[in-house]
Structures are given as structure tokens and as C-alpha cells.
Motif scaffolding. Structure first.
Motif, mmCIF file in Angstrom:
data_model
loop_
_atom_site.group_PDB
_atom_site.id
_atom_site.type_symbol
_atom_site.label_atom_id
_atom_site.label_comp_id
_atom_site.label_asym_id
_atom_site.label_seq_id
_atom_site.Cartn_x
_atom_site.Cartn_y
_atom_site.Cartn_z
ATOM 1 N N LEU A 27 0.832 -1.210 0.000
ATOM 2 C CA LEU A 27 0.000 0.000 0.000
ATOM 3 C C LEU A 27 0.865 1.259 0.000
ATOM 4 N N LEU A 28 1.894 1.266 0.815
ATOM 5 C CA LEU A 28 2.759 2.444 0.907
ATOM 6 C C LEU A 28 3.496 2.711 -0.396
ATOM 7 N N SER A 29 3.931 1.658 -1.066
ATOM 8 C CA SER A 29 4.616 1.878 -2.349
ATOM 9 C C SER A 29 3.643 2.422 -3.402
ATOM 10 N N ARG A 30 2.405 1.991 -3.360
ATOM 11 C CA ARG A 30 1.403 2.511 -4.297
ATOM 12 C C ARG A 30 0.995 3.942 -3.968
ATOM 13 N N MET A 31 1.092 4.303 -2.690
ATOM 14 C CA MET A 31 0.673 5.642 -2.278
ATOM 15 C C MET A 31 1.608 6.727 -2.805
ATOM 16 N N LYS A 32 2.793 6.355 -3.191
ATOM 17 C CA LYS A 32 3.741 7.335 -3.736
ATOM 18 C C LYS A 32 3.199 7.984 -5.007
ATOM 19 N N LYS A 33 2.330 7.276 -5.724
ATOM 20 C CA LYS A 33 1.808 7.745 -7.008
ATOM 21 C C LYS A 33 0.427 8.382 -6.909
ATOM 22 N N LEU A 34 -0.146 8.437 -5.704
ATOM 23 C CA LEU A 34 -1.514 8.926 -5.551
ATOM 24 C C LEU A 34 -1.600 10.441 -5.548
ATOM 25 N N ARG A 35 -2.760 10.915 -5.977
ATOM 26 C CA ARG A 35 -3.091 12.338 -5.843
ATOM 27 C C ARG A 35 -3.885 12.501 -4.551
ATOM 28 N N GLY A 36 -4.079 13.719 -4.120
ATOM 29 C CA GLY A 36 -4.706 14.026 -2.833
ATOM 30 C C GLY A 36 -6.040 13.360 -2.571
ATOM 31 N N ASN A 37 -6.937 13.337 -3.564
ATOM 32 C CA ASN A 37 -8.277 12.825 -3.310
ATOM 33 C C ASN A 37 -8.343 11.299 -3.250
ATOM 34 N N GLU A 38 -7.259 10.621 -3.590
ATOM 35 C CA GLU A 38 -7.244 9.160 -3.563
ATOM 36 C C GLU A 38 -6.690 8.609 -2.243
ATOM 37 N N TRP A 39 -6.211 9.473 -1.393
ATOM 38 C CA TRP A 39 -5.519 9.050 -0.183
ATOM 39 C C TRP A 39 -6.425 8.449 0.882
ATOM 40 N N ASN A 40 -7.649 8.924 1.010
ATOM 41 C CA ASN A 40 -8.517 8.493 2.122
ATOM 42 C C ASN A 40 -8.673 6.980 2.200
ATOM 43 N N GLY A 41 -8.967 6.348 1.085
ATOM 44 C CA GLY A 41 -9.146 4.893 1.078
ATOM 45 C C GLY A 41 -7.890 4.146 1.469
ATOM 46 N N TYR A 42 -6.768 4.633 0.997
ATOM 47 C CA TYR A 42 -5.500 3.987 1.330
ATOM 48 C C TYR A 42 -5.163 4.159 2.809
ATOM 49 N N VAL A 43 -5.381 5.339 3.342
ATOM 50 C CA VAL A 43 -5.097 5.575 4.755
ATOM 51 C C VAL A 43 -6.008 4.713 5.623
ATOM 52 N N GLN A 44 -7.256 4.552 5.233
ATOM 53 C CA GLN A 44 -8.166 3.675 5.975
ATOM 54 C C GLN A 44 -7.686 2.224 5.909
ATOM 55 N N GLN A 114 7.340 12.178 3.860
ATOM 56 C CA GLN A 114 7.760 11.788 5.202
ATOM 57 C C GLN A 114 6.823 10.727 5.780
ATOM 58 N N PHE A 115 5.530 10.862 5.525
ATOM 59 C CA PHE A 115 4.524 9.902 5.978
ATOM 60 C C PHE A 115 4.857 8.509 5.438
ATOM 61 N N ILE A 116 5.065 8.418 4.138
ATOM 62 C CA ILE A 116 5.338 7.129 3.491
ATOM 63 C C ILE A 116 6.677 6.564 3.957
ATOM 64 N N THR A 117 7.715 7.396 3.960
ATOM 65 C CA THR A 117 9.049 6.941 4.357
ATOM 66 C C THR A 117 9.069 6.450 5.791
ATOM 67 N N THR A 118 8.442 7.200 6.683
ATOM 68 C CA THR A 118 8.411 6.820 8.101
ATOM 69 C C THR A 118 7.672 5.511 8.296
ATOM 70 N N LEU A 119 6.515 5.358 7.660
ATOM 71 C CA LEU A 119 5.746 4.121 7.823
ATOM 72 C C LEU A 119 6.470 2.925 7.210
ATOM 73 N N GLN A 120 7.141 3.121 6.065
ATOM 74 C CA GLN A 120 7.901 2.017 5.468
ATOM 75 C C GLN A 120 9.044 1.590 6.390
#
Length: 144
Positions: A27-44, A114-120
Motif C-alpha cells: 500500500l505504501l509503495s502505491r501511495m507514492k503515485k496517488l493524488r490528494g483525493n485518492e488518499w482516504n481509502g488507502y489511509v483507511q 515523510q509519511f510514506i518513508t516513516t511508515l515504510q
């Protein structure tokens, strides 16, 4: 029969406490390519995976204690003591490594990279901790 059932629960819950961590990495690797409005589902999904890890971890600890009580092991064996120390350390790490980072989402302090890097990084650290614990439980080294 009871011991075997508890062992089964212990193994299944161990799988449940490690498996979602690899989902987090995907999920975190895919989140690198997301735009702002796509983040909610991934964060959940991230939060759901972390919750599964946490609850399965509780079951691992409880079933592990029951295995020691009903088995031929003592709480004074070196591998048991070291496992318990690492379990406490991993619980503290899990609480301090993921929750503060997850809480930054949606706040002014949020930084995507930072969010993605820290969680990874924290996910890999937690996986390594769990693999060390698994090593103690499988090999059962007698160090003292």
C-alpha cells in the motif's frame, strides 16, 4: 488436545500479526503515485492493517502464555524471557511508531513523503523485531 488447539491459535494469530505488515508495504509503495483525493481509502486500509496486526498480536501473546503454562516450558527459560522482553519492546514500538505518524494525516503537520518513508521504515523495523521473536520461539535457544 487443548495444547494442540492453543498452538494452532498461536500460529494463526502469528500469521495474522505479520501478514498485514507486507500489505502495508505494498500500500505504501502505491501511495507514492496517488493524488490528494485518492488518499482516504488507502489511509483507511493502512489503519485497518495496523489494527489487525495489533489485535492478532494480543492473541499471540495470550496464546503464547497459555502454551507455556500448559506445556513443558517455564517462564525462566532464556528464550521465553528474551521473547517476552522483545514482545514488550515491540508493543511499545508499535504504539509509538505508527500512531503518531497516522495522526499526521489530515493535519497541518502532514507531509506525504515523510509519511510514506516513516511508515515504510517502521514497518521493516517491526517485521525484523517479529522475525527475531519468531527465531526465539522456533529455535528455543538455551542461553542460561
Amino acid at each position: 488436545m487443548l495444547y494442540t488447539f492453543i498452538l494452532y491459535i498461536h500460529i494463526i494469530s502469528a500469521i495474522g500479526s505479520v501478514g498485514p505488515l507486507f500489505v502495508l508495504l505494498v500500500l505504501l509503495s502505491r501511495m507514492k503515485k496517488l493524488r490528494g483525493n485518492e488518499w482516504n481509502g488507502y489511509v483507511q486500509s493502512l489503519q485497518g492493517s495496523i489494527d489487525v496486526v495489533r489485535h492478532a498480536g494480543h492473541l499471540v501473546v495470550i496464546s503464547g502464555i497459555l502454551l507455556i503454562v500448559f506445556g513443558n516450558w517455564s517462564f525462566t527459560h532464556s528464550w521465553v524471557v528474551l521473547t517476552l522482553i522483545l514482545l514488550v519492546a515491540s508493543l511499545v514500538f508499535l504504539a509509538s511508531a505508527f500512531k503518531p505518524t497516522m495522526q499526521t494525516y489530515g493535519s497541518d503537520a502532514f507531509n506525504k513523503e515523510q509519511f510514506i518513508t516513516t511508515l515504510q521504515r517502521n514497518t521493516w523495523i517491526y517485521i525484523i523485531l517479529l522475525l527475531i521473536i519468531l527465531g526465539f520461539m522456533v529455535y528455543k535457544p538455551i542461553l542460561w
